[in-house]
Structures are given as structure tokens and as C-alpha cells.
Write a protein that holds these residues in place. Structure first.
Motif, PDB file in Angstrom:
ATOM      1  N   ASP A 127      13.887   8.404 -17.687  1.00 22.48           N
ATOM      2  CA  ASP A 127      15.116   7.840 -17.514  1.00 22.48           C
ATOM      3  C   ASP A 127      16.102   8.920 -17.632  1.00 22.48           C
ATOM      4  N   THR A 128      16.144   9.673 -16.513  1.00 21.91           N
ATOM      5  CA  THR A 128      17.142  10.817 -16.792  1.00 21.91           C
ATOM      6  C   THR A 128      18.890  10.537 -16.797  1.00 21.91           C
ATOM      7  N   ALA A 129      19.164   9.360 -16.205  1.00 17.03           N
ATOM      8  CA  ALA A 129      20.362   8.932 -16.248  1.00 17.03           C
ATOM      9  C   ALA A 129      20.705   8.605 -17.657  1.00 17.03           C
ATOM     10  N   ARG A 130      19.943   8.339 -18.532  1.00 18.32           N
ATOM     11  CA  ARG A 130      20.387   8.059 -19.757  1.00 18.32           C
ATOM     12  C   ARG A 130      19.633   9.034 -20.828  1.00 18.32           C
ATOM     13  N   SER A 131      19.224  10.166 -20.298  1.00 19.74           N
ATOM     14  CA  SER A 131      18.789  11.224 -21.217  1.00 19.74           C
ATOM     15  C   SER A 131      17.680  10.756 -22.162  1.00 19.74           C
ATOM     16  N   ARG A 132      16.576  10.226 -21.494  1.00 15.81           N
ATOM     17  CA  ARG A 132      15.828   9.669 -22.364  1.00 15.81           C
ATOM     18  C   ARG A 132      14.357   9.623 -21.370  1.00 15.81           C
ATOM     19  N   LEU A 133      13.216   9.439 -22.367  1.00 14.68           N
ATOM     20  CA  LEU A 133      11.889   8.748 -21.914  1.00 14.68           C
ATOM     21  C   LEU A 133      11.684   7.362 -22.176  1.00 14.68           C
ATOM     22  N   VAL A 134      10.934   6.564 -21.416  1.00 13.40           N
ATOM     23  CA  VAL A 134      10.648   5.491 -21.785  1.00 13.40           C
ATOM     24  C   VAL A 134       9.238   5.530 -22.110  1.00 13.40           C
ATOM     25  N   THR A 135       8.573   5.105 -23.089  1.00 15.72           N
ATOM     26  CA  THR A 135       7.044   5.307 -23.327  1.00 15.72           C
ATOM     27  C   THR A 135       6.640   4.184 -24.335  1.00 15.72           C
ATOM     28  N   VAL A 151       7.198  -0.811 -26.698  1.00 16.14           N
ATOM     29  CA  VAL A 151       8.071   0.010 -25.546  1.00 16.14           C
ATOM     30  C   VAL A 151       9.125   0.489 -26.335  1.00 16.14           C
ATOM     31  N   CYS A 152       9.227   1.941 -26.194  1.00 17.37           N
ATOM     32  CA  CYS A 152      10.164   2.875 -26.886  1.00 17.37           C
ATOM     33  C   CYS A 152      10.894   3.733 -26.048  1.00 17.37           C
ATOM     34  N   ALA A 153      12.008   4.078 -26.523  1.00 18.84           N
ATOM     35  CA  ALA A 153      13.091   4.935 -25.703  1.00 18.84           C
ATOM     36  C   ALA A 153      12.985   6.175 -26.739  1.00 18.84           C
ATOM     37  N   VAL A 154      12.661   7.437 -26.152  1.00 15.89           N
ATOM     38  CA  VAL A 154      12.700   8.515 -26.882  1.00 15.89           C
ATOM     39  C   VAL A 154      13.696   9.407 -26.189  1.00 15.89           C
ATOM     40  N   GLY A 155      15.101   9.703 -26.930  1.00 15.01           N
ATOM     41  CA  GLY A 155      16.118  10.548 -26.171  1.00 15.01           C
ATOM     42  C   GLY A 155      15.734  11.773 -26.024  1.00 15.01           C
ATOM     43  N   PHE A 156      16.223  12.655 -25.189  1.00 20.35           N
ATOM     44  CA  PHE A 156      16.070  14.072 -25.177  1.00 20.35           C
ATOM     45  C   PHE A 156      16.566  14.780 -26.346  1.00 20.35           C
ATOM     46  N   ASP A 157      17.302  14.215 -27.332  1.00 20.55           N
ATOM     47  CA  ASP A 157      17.733  14.762 -28.416  1.00 20.55           C
ATOM     48  C   ASP A 157      16.491  14.178 -29.762  1.00 20.55           C
ATOM     49  N   GLY A 158      15.401  13.683 -29.252  1.00 25.70           N
ATOM     50  CA  GLY A 158      14.400  13.214 -30.268  1.00 25.70           C
ATOM     51  C   GLY A 158      14.850  11.868 -30.911  1.00 25.70           C
ATOM     52  N   SER A 159      15.901  11.312 -30.676  1.00 23.79           N
ATOM     53  CA  SER A 159      16.276   9.909 -31.273  1.00 23.79           C
ATOM     54  C   SER A 159      15.214   9.056 -30.756  1.00 23.79           C
ATOM     55  N   GLU A 160      14.873   7.774 -31.285  1.00 22.61           N
ATOM     56  CA  GLU A 160      13.820   6.640 -30.664  1.00 22.61           C
ATOM     57  C   GLU A 160      14.630   5.265 -31.080  1.00 22.61           C
TER      58      GLU A 160
END
Length: 645
Positions: A127-135, A151-160
Motif C-alpha cells: 500500500d505504497t500510497a500509505r507507506s505500508r504493507l498489508v499482511t 490482517v495487519c498493516a506494517v508501516g515502512f517505519d516498522g509500526s504495526e
């Protein structure tokens, strides 16, 4: 024509296909991905302790993206899969040693994204527009209790951030092209995903929060797999509501069948990240489907539903990915080991990018299977692949019949295929016949065939293996006094039940097989902890059936020699399942051999393990049947073995 150089009995032929060659060719390929014109894939390396690494083809260059010590594997659901994602040249992956997520920007060394802890991750979407992965995330922080899946979002900064929770299991989070919608699969105990799953759709706000979740397909008796968004933003998926896994799209709030066919466009969700279709455009789908146990490749017109075949040499196709005119897939056939190929739809040109086996023996030493169907108990039709002995350098010593090895696959919703495997040719080149059985319960023949095993595990699968062995013996293609059965995991239960409750097979081999159904329930990991309610019966009815069907409770009936192989790190079928059977056979005086392997889990990945187990199994059969096999085969201790004169 080659003139045979040797004369030897069936089962004792000298062969150029050594156990070391089998191990050297054990380079399993998986998780194909296309990132623009770049192609990525995972390959297992038995020579590196079974490490799995990510490779990339860019132009004419092939490079390793995750050098040692990185091991690209996930342990979500224990079976894993979906362990990496590539988008815009950046790679995210799960490292098996610590279950952390790592990120590698194009050309850079991998660095950890998530902290050390008890989390596992699989099946990512960017989810590049929100700077994160959905996993899909699996939280093991509760210790001995079952993990929590979300189902979790992992930010490109490591936040979850947890996005979806409450169900026992999740898979396939998929983001719409405009980033405003999220689809996912979920299911709950006691169902497995090939029994009943739900497809959900929700809105995503600018902040990434999920709202307005609604159930759009699926239910307790409908299995959904592989939801995908078309370039035009229409949600597609595979459903078995017709009795076959067919393709559908969601339009106007209802599911529309795209191609009604008695064929399977999907597969059981044992691992994350599988793919059997993709979009060439909004109007055309490229898909693979299984018909009568054989894979086909085709274009599917979204509007007409017409299938147009795409020329290719494969009979097994999986991991299909599409980008414009480029199609990447894993394919195999009776004369082709599994390989990674790329097909250009415009020109029809096919390029092979990677081989699971780099060095093959001459074709004159390779057995070509015959697809057979035969009648089993109650008039059922069972399916199998029969491999006759084949070795151009050997003439059988007498007019006898070959010993037969019957293989019961794992799963038990798995599927035997005809793809060339050196592990099978190891046996046929030595004068053994092999029967690889797709017993009732197997994938590839529709839901009714899959449901033939409902409440019948340890019965239908066994009956189909027994019937197959008798069928070949009746046709004069196997020696009825030298029939062997072998299997791994669920196929191990099939093996043990066949030897315990039937008097057809003369010996057997169990690779990390199930012997105690009640013990399996007590020790099982979360994903399979209720599977026996489908395969056997719900509690409390299952208690009596467990006693009846578990070989460990009937060892007095097991009089045939057996060899057992067990990884000591197996979390799916714990080692005590094998050790209890070995102890019982040892005490009752039945010839038995047992090999344990340190550092191996559910399935053997190390080269040394593959060599040791194959050589030990061969030695075991040759001793049991009095065959003087050639070559230096490492012996294994066979307890209770009578001394030969």
C-alpha cells in the motif's frame, strides 16, 4: 537402440541415478513474481541446509537478492508460503531464523523492518500510497496458547496496526487499484479453507482504516480462493459453489461466473501466495486449470467466457503470474522436471529461466508414466500414475514381475502429478514399478471427489491404494508378493493403515507419518487442530473412531516389516507419532528400522538427509526381499531381522 550391459533381478538393477543425484536435483522452485519486466522466484538449496533464497532475472542477468544467511520462508500456519513481495524493485521478505520482516531496496543489502518478537508474517500487498504493507500476521506472544491471526498493516517505519480481526484465520488481503477498497479471505474452526471460506470487502479511508466490511461470497460449504482485482477495479475470485473451483467476478453486488467448466481453476490453501490466474488486460484473463488431473493454460475472454489454449509443453502448471504479454509460471511434464518458464503471448516464445534439476540422466533411463483409472471399493473410480521399471542398461534376470512401490501423497487433499521427479526415477531405474495414487480426497477432480474423504480418512485413501496395487498385479505389471506402500505425513497414515488393516502389502515406509489420531489432535498446531472433525468425525463421536482407525491401537495386527523416518524438529506431526510405532513393532518382533534427523522438520530439505533416507529405504527393501543390490549403499539397522543363511 542401447544394448543392455547387465542382467539383474528387478529391484536390484545398477542405476546411474544415485541418491546424491536426487539430492543435487532437489532445488524446489516457488513463489514466482513479476515486477515490470523483472522476474523473481524462490529456490531451495539442499546443499545449504535447505535454505530458500530469492533470485531475480533482469535482462540477461540473474542475481541472488537474499544471500546467505537469509532464508526466505514464513511459518504462518506452519506451512508458510507467501514469504516475499516485490514492488518497484523493493523486496520485503520473512526470514525463517527469526520470523522478522526484512526490506531490501533495489540493489541494497536487506535490513530488518519489524522488531524481534513473537510475530510471523505472510501474504503481503504493498500500500505504497500509505507507506505500508498489508499482511497476514500471526501473533505467538501468548506462549503455549494458540496464536492470534489478523490482517495487519506494517508501516515502512516498522509500526504495526491491526486492520481486521476476530476470525480464526485470514489469507489473501488484496488492495484495489485505486487504494480505496480491501478484500480478504477468512474462515473459522472447525473448517479448513477448502471446505468453507468467506470473501470480505471493506472500504479504506485516507488514513488506511477499514470501514463498512461486508461479506460478498462464500460460507460454511463454499470454498473461495485467490481474490484478485482486475485493472479496471473489479474483484475476481475462484469459488467451488458449482462443485468445481471456477472463476467469478463481483459485479453489481452479485457473483457472475466467467467460465462454467468441470475443471479446477483453484487449489487448496495449504500455503499462502498461490496463483492460477492473472490479468493480461481488463478484458482478458490468463489462467491455468486442472482437467482430469492435467493442467491446461489458456486465455479467457471476460465477456464471452471463451477459453483459448496457449501452446506449452506442460502437464502441471502452478505459480502463474501475468504482466501484459508476459506470463511466468512453474511447469512440469513427464519428460520435464519442474522449471520456471516465461512465455511471450504476442510471439509465443518460451524461455526457461530456472530448472529444479540441472542435470538429467539419459532419457533411456527415465520411466514415462501412464495415467490410469481403476475401480476401487464400492465401485468408486480412483486415479493414479503408473511408472514401469525403466533402465536401458539392464536386462531383467528372469521372467518375473517387478516389485511395486505404491505412494500415498500427503495432505490428504494433495495431488499426485506426472512431472518428472528424480526421487521417483531413483526407484524405477532400479527395477521397481511405482504407482502414485490420487485417491478419493485428492485435488484436481472436483469437490465431490475431494469430499470422498469426509469422515473416511484411513479408509477411502487406503482402499484406493490397495485397489491400485491389486489392479497392477492382476494386469501382470507387479509382483503380488513384493508390494510396498510408502507415504509421508497424511500419506504415512495411509501407509500404516494399509499395512495394519489389510493383507496386501509386504513392507512399508513411513516418512513423518500419523499413527495416533487422538495424539495428533492433542499435539496439532492451530491450522490443523480441528481438521480431524472433517476427516474423521466431530467430538465425541470421534473418540471411538480414533480408537478404531489409529494404527497405534492395533499394532498386534501389523506383521509387515517397516522403516520410519522422522525429523526431530517436526511441529506438524511430532516425533512421538513415529517413535510409538517403532517401539511397538520392536516389542512384537516385527522387523523395523528407524532413522531420526536432527534439524529437519515436516519435510526434509538438507542434501545429507535426502541421501541418507533414500539409501536407507533402498537397503531396507533389498534386505526384506532378498535382493543383492549393487553399489555401496549405506545400511540402516533393521531390528528383529532374521539372519539369512
Amino acid at each position: 537402440m542401447t544394448t543392455p550391459e547387465h542382467t539383474a533381478p528387478f529391484g536390484a538393477w545398477p542405476s546411474p541415478i544415485s541418491a546424491s543425484m536426487v539430492a543435487a536435483g532437489a532445488a524446489p522452485l516457488s513463489q514466482v513474481a513479476l515486477d515490470g519486466l523483472d522476474c523473481y522466484w524462490l529456490v531451495g538449496r539442499a546443499s545449504e541446509g535447505g535454505r530458500t533464497t530469492l533470485m531475480r532475472q533482469r535482462g540477461e542477468s540473474v542475481t541472488e537478492v537474499t544471500p546467505a544467511p537469509f532464508n526466505v520462508r514464513s511459518r504462518v500456519h506452519e506451512y508458510g508460503g507467501g514469504a516475499c513481495l516485490v514492488a518497484g524493485g523493493t523486496v520485503w521478505f520473512s526470514h525463517f531464523a527469526d520470523n522478522r520482516l526484512y526490506v531490501a531496496a533495489d540493489g541494497a543489502a536487506p535490513v530488518p523492518l519489524t522488531p524481534e518478537g513473537a510475530m510471523r508474517y505472510a501474504d503481503f500487498v504493498a500500500d505504497t500510497a500509505r507507506s505500508r504493507l498489508v499482511t497476514v500476521r500471526e501473533d505467538h506472544s501468548a506462549g503455549g496458547a494458540y496464536p492470534v491471526n489478523t490482517v495487519c498493516a506494517v508501516g515502512f517505519d516498522g509500526s504495526e496496526t491491526v486492520l481486521v480481526q476476530g476470525s480464526d484465520f485470514y489469507a489473501a488481503p488484496r488492495l484495489s487499484p485505486d487504494g480505496r477498497s480491501l478484500a480478504w479471505l477468512s474462515w473459522n474452526h472447525p473448517r479448513m479453507p477448502w471446505q468453507g471460506t468467506e470473501l470480505w470487502l471493506a472500504d479504506l479511508g485516507a488514513d488506511g482504516a477499514v470501514s463498512n466490511p461486508r461479506l460478498v461470497a462464500g460460507g460454511p460449504e463454499e470454498s473461495i480462493c485467490q481474490p484478485e482485482w482486475s485493472p479496471a477495479g473489479l474483484l475476481h475470485f475462484v469459488s467451488d459453489r458449482s462443485g468445481w473451483w471456477n472463476l467469478y467476478r463481483l459485479a453489481g453486488g452479485s457473483a457472475q461466473a466467467l467460465c462454467k467448466r468441470a475443471a479446477e481453476f483453484g487449489a487448496p490453501h495449504w500455503n499462502f501466495g498461490g496463483s492460477m490466474y492473472g490479468f493480461r488486460s481488463s478484458d482478458e484473463i490468463v489462467c491455468t486449470y486442472i482437467e482430469n488431473g492435467v493442467s491446461r493454460l489458456a486465455r479467457l475472454s471476460r465477456d464471452s467466457g471463451k477459453l483459448e489454449s496457449i501452446a506449452n509443453p506442460y502437464q502441471e502448471i502452478r505459480e502463474l503470474r501475468v504482466f501484459g504479454d508476459s506470463v511466468a509460471l512453474l511447469g512440469g511434464a513427464p519428460a520435464i522436471p519442474l522449471e520456471l518458464a516465461r512465455i511471450d503471448l504476442a510471439s509465443g516464445r518460451r524461455e526457461v529461466l530456472a530448472h529444479s534439476i540441472t542435470e538429467l540422466p539419459p532419457a533411456a533411463y527415465l520411466s514415462v508414466p501412464e495415467s490410469i483409472s481403476y475401480t476401487s471399493t464400492g465401485g468408486r473410480t480412483a486415479h493414479a500414475f503408473h511408472y514401469p521399471p525403466c533402465n536401458a542398461g539392464v536386462q531383467p534376470a528372469d521372467g518375473g514381475k517387478p516389485p511395486l512401490i505404491v505412494i500415498g501423497h500427503g495432505g490428504p487433499t494433495g495431488m499426485a502429478t506426472s512431472t518428472l521427479k528424480l526421487a521417483t526415477q531413483f526407484w524405477t531405474s532400479r527395477g521397481f514399478a511405482v504407482l502414485d495414487v490420487n485417491y478419493g480426497g485428492s485435488t484436481g477432480f472436483g469437490r465431490d471427489y475431494r469430499d470422498a474423504l469426509k469422515g473416511q480418512w484411513g479408509i477411502v485413501d487406503v482402499e484406493d491404494c490397495v485397489a491400485g496395487a491389486r489392479y497392477l498385479a492382476m494386469r501382470g505389471l507387479a509382483d503380488p508378493d513384493r508390494l510396498v506402500i510408502r507415504g509421508s505425513s497424511a500419506g504415512g497414515l495411509t501407509t500404516l493403515c494399509a499395512l495394519t488393516f489389510h493383507d496386501v502389502f509386504k513392507a512399508g515406509a513411513s516418512y513423518y507419518g500419523v499413527s495416533d489420531l487422538k495424539g495428533l489432535d492433542l499435539d496439532s498446531h492451530k491450522f490443523e487442530s480441528h481438521y480431524n472433525e472433517y476427516l474423521i468425525a466431530p467430538k465425541p463421536e470421534s473418540e471411538a473412531l480414533y480408537m478404531l482407525r489409529s494404527p497405534i491401537n492395533h499394532t498386534a495386527q501389523l506383521k509387515r516389516p517397516m522403516i520410519f523416518f522422522q525429523g526431530l524438529d517436526d511441529k506438524v506431526v511430532p516425533p512421538q507419532q513415529s517413535s510409538m510405532m517403532v517401539d511397538a513393532l520392536r516389542a512384537s518382533g516385527v522387523p523395523v528400522a528407524y532413522m531420526t534427523l536432527e534439524g529437519e522438520g515436516h519435510g526434509f530439505r538438507k542434501a545429507d538427509s535426502i541421501v541418507r533416507t533414500l539409501e536407507a529405504e533402498l537397503y531396507f527393501y533389498q534386505r526384506i526381499f532378498g535382493l543383492a543390490g549393487p553399489g555401496a549403499v549405506a545400511p540402516v539397522e533393521i531390528e528383529n531381522m532374521p539372519e539369512t543363511e
